[in-house]
Design a protein around this motif. Structure first.
Motif, short mmCIF file in Angstrom:
data_model
loop_
_atom_site.label_atom_id
_atom_site.label_comp_id
_atom_site.label_asym_id
_atom_site.label_seq_id
_atom_site.Cartn_x
_atom_site.Cartn_y
_atom_site.Cartn_z
N PHE A 45 9.38 52.90 26.75
CA PHE A 45 10.61 53.59 27.11
C PHE A 45 11.76 52.71 26.62
N HIS A 47 15.70 52.39 27.64
CA HIS A 47 16.90 52.82 28.35
C HIS A 47 18.07 52.09 27.72
N TRP A 58 23.23 54.40 37.20
CA TRP A 58 23.63 55.79 37.03
C TRP A 58 25.13 55.82 36.80
N HIS A 96 21.49 60.40 29.42
CA HIS A 96 21.15 60.07 30.80
C HIS A 96 22.08 60.85 31.73
N HIS A 97 22.05 60.54 33.03
CA HIS A 97 22.79 61.36 34.00
C HIS A 97 24.30 61.38 33.74
N TYR A 142 13.97 61.34 25.97
CA TYR A 142 14.33 61.52 27.38
C TYR A 142 15.62 62.30 27.40
N ASP A 182 13.98 64.47 33.41
CA ASP A 182 14.12 63.71 34.64
C ASP A 182 14.50 64.65 35.79
N ALA A 184 15.91 63.76 38.63
CA ALA A 184 16.93 63.23 39.54
C ALA A 184 18.20 64.08 39.55
N GLU A 238 8.11 54.29 40.83
CA GLU A 238 8.58 53.60 39.63
C GLU A 238 8.04 52.16 39.56
N TRP A 289 16.41 49.95 35.28
CA TRP A 289 16.05 50.65 34.03
C TRP A 289 17.00 50.26 32.91
N ASN A 641 19.91 55.64 42.10
CA ASN A 641 18.45 55.64 41.90
C ASN A 641 17.68 54.87 42.96
#
Ligand code: FUL
Ligand code: CA
Length: 684
Positions: A45, A47, A58, A96-97, A142, A182, A184, A238, A289, A641
């Motif tokens: 992965f 990030h 986040w 991402h978010h 992702y 994801d 979340a 996780e 992450w 998170n």
């Protein structure tokens, strides 16, 4: 003439003997896409996105594209390391978010095209894809459905936006092996300036069936990941750990991405699951992450990484290890070192399969084509199995001489369904069989670890299953022992003790921030640390001469004099330097008298670590006071998170003088009273 006839007859007889009928599958079974994917087992992965520059887990969504500015970005470095580590692919956080996207999407201005990086002409997804293809790594994407930047998040228009972006990603960059959705959604966000809470109905809002159809049309071979699959599911934590009993079967129609009870109820899969949705274990090589310089000394140790390996790949799951790429745009040197050590150790543990030199036999063969030799030919597609109806069966191995071993590897031919529910390993001692180890499910791969054992003959017993056992491969190995780094701990009064894993180890330590030197500062008894101090220690094994990795703990003020201001005497559990104890506050706050004026520059909060979490603080405020009467707000924010990754949270702020501290929970993840695993201060 005559003496040649017998061998000839025997030969022709065996040749004419027909292959036994193949066993029937037990549903569900993997489809072709899943069969190709299950061989990969291990991939990485990355990030790397806006959070790398805002130092967050986040982002809120109000970040500016100008903030995104890596100085030495090199995707080839990522790909080289992943390849050397034995990974088969890489998955990148395209969005991402916080909503920032790593490619020049037509549909938003919140992207690299408005950043200083490559003068706004860069396409990070393209660079990533090019580097992966050069190293022959598979490419994964992702994509976070939750978007704290987009003004339309929560409305149908946003779902169209999401599909437009997915279309770009899945059309312009060639073959994608996995798409990671994801689950979340923490609610609050910037949302184009609205600055509010937007919760959506995760089951219906995204209209997943339509999105899945789109993905299938654009990338028919891509595996779709989410809690609910449809192709591969989250393992429910996780830590990178699957379970002693892990089924690839899932009651898929009862699950949707981001459902609150997923981990507890569905993450292990179900024996009678209706669909094939194997588990994937995801974990970061550091606590977070995303990259944070303050975690440079918290890269996972080799023993921690090996624990992850055995609990994921060794428990019927794939393994996805994350690199938090740093602000330069590189995998940090320490992360590289750790992942390569892990790769070397995996090679070492599985260097010699003792089954290769052994004689295998079984009284329970199904017949021609399904003999025990298939268990040791290194070919997953050839297997040993038993006659219909015969669930209980054994395979015996004779090594020809006494050998030492401590690992058993089994692979089920899951292409015909996952079956085994119980198995055991025994060794022969003076004509009797003694149990060494046992397990429940096997699945694509199962590895048992046990103490070093010597035997000439062993036996694997398949004891229970959904049907007859169908086994592809057996492995028996002798993994060299791992030297664990020492453990450093401190009492609230400030007594530091360092313990070695084995008595034969000598410990050396340092307090000056430099690495401990072997031969200098031998540890013999506990010592006092009352102020902010970095303690590091290394162990040397007197028998083998091997040295461990360096253990490091950054201590701050000792807590012995601190007094919680509450009538609840259990509040001490929040400051007892023990991560396993925790305090529940019905007032949702922890108030402390430090009994001394100190210069604070931050604080730490460890959420409770016990098995069934409750009351993790997700939004907090911190106030300080010199007299216990007038209070001043110092810091306020969210612990991103924390629900899925309950690691220590660290908050820094400008220096503030304080004798009293009030740490308040403004919100907890489950709305239960706030819990405090451990609270600490930072003074440097
Ligand atoms: C979680 C996210 O919230 C984290 O930030 C991270 O991306 C992890 C892999 O998945 O759900
Ligand atoms: Ca085989």
């Amino acid at each position: 003439m005559k003496k040649y006839i017998w061998p000839f007859l025997i030969l022709s007889f065996t040749y004419c003997q027909e292959k036994a009928a193949p066993p029937e599958p037990i549903l569900p079974i993997p489809n072709e896409r899943q069969i190709a994917w299950q061989e990969l087992q291990y991939y990485g992965f990355v990030h790397f996105n806006m959070n790398t520059f805002s130092d967050r887990e986040w982002g809120f969504g109000d970040e500016k594209p100008e903030q995104f500015n890596p100085t030495a970005l090199d995707t080839r470095q990522w790909a080289r390391i992943a390849k050397e580590a034995g990974m088969k692919g890489l998955i990148i956080t395209a969005k991402h978010h916080d909503g920032f996207v790593l490619w020049p999407s037509k549909y938003t201005e919140h992207s690299v095209k408005n950043s200083p990086w490559r003068d706004g002409k860069g396409d990070l997804i393209q660079e990533f894809v090019d580097a992966c293809r050069e190293e022959d790594l598979k490419v994964g994407i992702y994509y976070s459905p939750w978007d704290r930047n987009h003004p339309d998040y929560g409305k149908p228009e946003y779902v169209t936006y999401m599909r437009n972006q997915l279309t770009e990603l899945l059309t312009n960059y060639g073959e994608i092996f996995e798409i990671w959705f994801d689950g979340a959604n923490g609610g609050t966000g910037w949302y184009g300036g609205a600055n509010e809470e937007r919760k959506v109905d995760k089951f219906s809002y995204y209209d997943w069936p339509t999105t899945i159809d789109l993905v299938r049309k654009l990338q028919p071979n891509a595996m779709l990941f989410s809690d609910a699959g449809p192709d591969v599911r989250w393992v429910g934590n996780e830590h990178g750990f699957a379970y002693e009993t892990t089924w690839s079967n899932l009651m898929r129609d009862s699950v949707y991405a981001g459902m609150p009870e997923f981990s507890e109820k569905w993450a292990t899969g179900q024996e009678n699951g209706t669909h094939w949705v194997p588990a994937e274990s995801d974990v970061s090589i550091r606590p977070g992450w995303y990259y944070h310089a303050y975690e440079d000394h918290k890269v996972k140790t080799l023993p921690e990484l090996m624990e992850i390996y055995y609990k994921s790949i060794g428990q019927n799951s794939s393994l996805l290890i994350n690199f938090p790429v740093d602000r330069r745009g590189l995998i940090h040197e320490k992360d590289e070192e750790a992942i390569l050590k892990m790769a070397a150790k995996i090679k070492e543990d599985f260097a010699t399969n003792l089954v290769k030199g052994a004689t295998l036999k079984s009284a329970d063969d199904r017949g021609k084509g399904y003999e025990v030799k298939n268990l040791a030919d290194g070919d997953f597609d050839t297997y040993w199995t038993t006659p219909d109806g015969q669930i209980e069966a054994s395979v015996e191995l004779d090594f020809g001489k006494n050998v030492s071993f401590n690992r058993l590897l089994l692979q089920e031919f899951v292409n015909l369904g996952q079956r085994v529910k119980a198995f055991s390993l025994e060794k022969e001692v003076n004509g009797n069989w003694e149990k060494i180890a046992e397990g429940t499910t096997i699945g694509y791969k199962r590895i048992l670890r046990f103490a070093d054992t010597e035997a000439q003959k062993i036996r694997i017993n398949f004891l229970d299953g959904k049907g007859i056992p169908i086994i592809s491969e057996i492995g028996v190995f002798s993994a060299p022992a791992l030297l664990f780094p020492p453990k450093i701990s401190r009492t609230p009064e400030g007594k530091v003790s360092i313990t070695a894993a084995e008595e034969s180890q000598q410990i050396y330590f340092s307090l000056d921030g430099n690495a401990p030197k072997i031969g200098e500062n031998a540890y013999s008894e506990d010592f006092e640390v009352l102020e902010a101090t970095t303690v590091q220690a290394i162990a040397v094994d007197s028998k083998s001469g091997k040295t461990s990795e360096v253990a490091r703990v950054d201590f701050d003020l000792a807590k012995g004099n601190w007094k919680p201001i509450t009538s609840d005497s259990n509040a001490n559990w929040a400051i007892d330097e023990k991560s396993q104890t925790y305090w529940t506050s019905t007032e949702n706050e922890l108030e402390l008298d430090l009994r001394d004026e100190v210069n604070l520059s931050g604080f730490t909060y460890l959420p409770m670590q016990a098995r069934y979490p409750s009351g993790y603080i997700s939004e907090y405020s911190l106030e300080v006071s010199l007299d216990g009467k007038t209070w001043k707000g110092i810091s306020k924010g969210e612990f991103s998170n924390i629900q899925n990754s309950p690691i220590e949270q660290m908050v820094r702020f400008d220096q503030a003088a304080a004798r009293f501290i009030r740490f308040k929970a403004l919100k907890t993840t489950d709305r239960n009273p706030a819990t405090f695993g451990e609270f600490g201060v930072l003074t440097r």
